[in-house]
Write an enzyme that holds these catalytic residues in place. Sequence first.
Site, mmCIF file in Angstrom:
data_model
loop_
_atom_site.group_PDB
_atom_site.id
_atom_site.type_symbol
_atom_site.label_atom_id
_atom_site.label_comp_id
_atom_site.label_asym_id
_atom_site.label_seq_id
_atom_site.Cartn_x
_atom_site.Cartn_y
_atom_site.Cartn_z
ATOM 1 N N LYS A 137 -5.206 -6.760 3.096
ATOM 2 C CA LYS A 137 -4.875 -5.763 2.657
ATOM 3 C C LYS A 137 -5.889 -5.524 1.814
ATOM 4 O O LYS A 137 -6.481 -4.504 2.091
ATOM 5 C CB LYS A 137 -4.044 -6.398 1.610
ATOM 6 C CG LYS A 137 -3.881 -4.800 0.253
ATOM 7 C CD LYS A 137 -3.410 -3.245 0.985
ATOM 8 C CE LYS A 137 -3.208 -2.137 -0.468
ATOM 9 N NZ LYS A 137 -4.022 -2.338 -1.341
ATOM 10 N N GLU A 144 -10.488 2.011 4.317
ATOM 11 C CA GLU A 144 -9.628 2.782 3.435
ATOM 12 C C GLU A 144 -11.498 3.951 2.617
ATOM 13 O O GLU A 144 -11.428 4.942 2.572
ATOM 14 C CB GLU A 144 -8.787 2.646 2.383
ATOM 15 C CG GLU A 144 -8.467 3.826 1.191
ATOM 16 C CD GLU A 144 -7.777 3.334 0.169
ATOM 17 O OE1 GLU A 144 -6.742 1.974 0.198
ATOM 18 O OE2 GLU A 144 -7.923 3.433 -0.817
ATOM 19 N N HIS A 192 -7.694 -3.484 4.470
ATOM 20 C CA HIS A 192 -6.561 -2.391 4.230
ATOM 21 C C HIS A 192 -7.718 -1.332 3.565
ATOM 22 O O HIS A 192 -8.498 -0.556 3.686
ATOM 23 C CB HIS A 192 -5.682 -2.272 4.138
ATOM 24 C CG HIS A 192 -5.007 -1.441 3.601
ATOM 25 N ND1 HIS A 192 -4.866 -0.259 2.512
ATOM 26 C CD2 HIS A 192 -4.020 -0.523 4.448
ATOM 27 C CE1 HIS A 192 -4.595 1.334 2.622
ATOM 28 N NE2 HIS A 192 -3.858 1.291 3.800
ATOM 29 N N ASN A 193 -8.117 -1.862 2.183
ATOM 30 C CA ASN A 193 -8.998 -1.535 1.882
ATOM 31 C C ASN A 193 -10.220 -1.503 1.683
ATOM 32 O O ASN A 193 -11.208 0.364 1.422
ATOM 33 C CB ASN A 193 -8.870 -1.537 -0.394
ATOM 34 C CG ASN A 193 -7.294 -1.304 -0.429
ATOM 35 O OD1 ASN A 193 -6.592 -1.305 -0.476
ATOM 36 N ND2 ASN A 193 -7.685 -1.250 -1.706
ATOM 37 N N SER A 225 0.717 -0.782 0.014
ATOM 38 C CA SER A 225 -0.111 0.286 0.184
ATOM 39 C C SER A 225 0.762 1.392 -0.447
ATOM 40 O O SER A 225 1.836 1.512 0.366
ATOM 41 C CB SER A 225 -0.908 -0.066 0.722
ATOM 42 O OG SER A 225 -1.499 1.481 1.678
HETATM 43 C C1 6PG Z 1 -3.116 1.156 -1.405
HETATM 44 C C2 6PG Z 1 -4.685 1.381 -1.956
HETATM 45 C C3 6PG Z 1 -4.148 1.144 -3.751
HETATM 46 C C4 6PG Z 1 -5.683 1.550 -4.506
HETATM 47 C C5 6PG Z 1 -6.526 0.835 -4.050
HETATM 48 C C6 6PG Z 1 -8.325 0.936 -4.435
HETATM 49 O O1 6PG Z 1 -2.868 0.953 -0.372
HETATM 50 O O2 6PG Z 1 -2.366 2.082 -2.429
HETATM 51 O O3 6PG Z 1 -5.837 1.109 -1.361
HETATM 52 O O4 6PG Z 1 -4.506 -0.795 -3.262
HETATM 53 O O5 6PG Z 1 -5.773 2.782 -4.449
HETATM 54 O O6 6PG Z 1 -6.839 -0.062 -5.315
HETATM 55 O O7 6PG Z 1 -8.151 2.076 -5.401
HETATM 56 P P1 6PG Z 1 -9.994 1.405 -5.351
HETATM 57 O O8 6PG Z 1 -11.225 2.838 -5.054
HETATM 58 O O9 6PG Z 1 -10.289 2.908 -7.696
HETATM 59 O O10 6PG Z 1 -10.918 0.171 -5.540
#
Ligand code: 6PG
Length: 476
Positions: free
Chosen positions: A183, A190, A186-187, A129
Amino acid sequence: MTQAQIGVTGLAVMGANLARNLARHGHTVAVHNRSQSRTKTLVEEHGHEGSFVACETPEEFVAALERPRRVIVMVKAGAPTDAVIEEFAPLLEPGDMLVDGGNAHFLDTRRREAALRERGIHFVGAGVSGGEEGALLGPSIMPGGSKESYEALGPLLEDIAAKVDGVPCCTHIGPDGAGHFVKMVHNGIEYADMQLIAEAYDLLRQGLGLSPSQLADVFDEWNRGELSSYLIEITAEVLRQVDASTGKPLVDVIADRAEQKGTGRWTVQIALDLGVPVSGIAEAVFARSVSGHADLREAARGLPGPSGVPAGVLDESFVEDVRRALYASKIIAYAQGFDQIRAGSAEYGWEVDPGALATIWRGGCIIRAVFLDRIREAYESETPPVTLLTAPLFVEALGLAQDSWRRVVARAAEFGIPAPGFSTALAYYDSLRAERLPAALIQGQRDFFGAHTYQRTDREGSFHTLWSGDRSEIGG
Ligand code: 6PG
């Protein structure tokens, strides 16, 4: 020929930047790409940064690596990853390591790991990430796979990872798909974090009438306190940006449809399978989905809203209310994400250490934040909490935020400003702390129409009321 310590195949920007990062740290890096032009460009433009061995074919690439070989694959998740594995695996030997640094689905990683293990090859699904810049300057790295592979890979990966207080943002997460699982979550976190920040922006913009540049100042201010994080920092940057062609704030000329590549959706799908309530992450995924439904939004645009809002109901104090509500909602989202990690770890026997994970998320990754140090402290305390909500620091923060949080959710409803992230976070909080939930009534309904039975609070066993008979109770 120079023997490279590690190789990177797949030299789009993430792969190229990881290769450069490794080379800048003094490692000799073999580089390979399906189309040779990328390999050439990388070495031409960045060859001076360190020691690269440019390879034209997979055979040449594999021959350039010292044994056991360490190969990082940086290609698109899905079929392209399988294609690269098929291409390289026959050239590798038992003990070699193949690292997938893409955003693969952890179930694919489990399948690939099992298949390659049969051939003696260590397959390591590693979450990476931090985006393009992170890959170059220090990402957060979450490698799964065997312990043995981490012994050989760990020192190199820790070398190129971000550091916080001198501690590398990289640790062995657990066997097979554990790295890609965390991960994925994590997303998901996010997504939730971004949604909550976007709601805070919207509430202050619509509710108080603050301009994007005034809001940039607010986020800058927040970035100096407990909310300090990469996502808050870049929010201020985006809000301050003026569109060159129209002179308007950029945020006003960007189409309001949030896209997604799928990791947030996976998080929710898997959470449903594991039975973990990640409502904050789910609302964030759905909010992106709502934003993209032009047809529904067009059809509903003229629907009635609130009949009237008392004038002057909001004043400057609302800014602080929103800040506290954001912090409280963020605690919920992270608590739910860590819950999912605990459930996934139990299901697959990974033994993921949540404190170690919070430690490596403090830097390098997209959700990096001061707040993660608080989470680390909570998990590393003598009595790690069942849910982060009950960690003493967060109990205090949630207590402080209470009135503000409730006012913000109430105001959002009164004003007709959508705040699904804030609302669901508060509902989750109130559900967990409730003495009794109306789930008892649902059990009664289920028993009524389907004889699904229920348990009682005062006796062990399964019971059924003869609803269409004399309404006496049977069972026990
Ligand atoms: C990271 C990000 C990276 C990317 C994701 C999210 O941890 O560096 O999460 O993996 O930005 O793919 O993307 P989307 O918003 O397009 O799903």
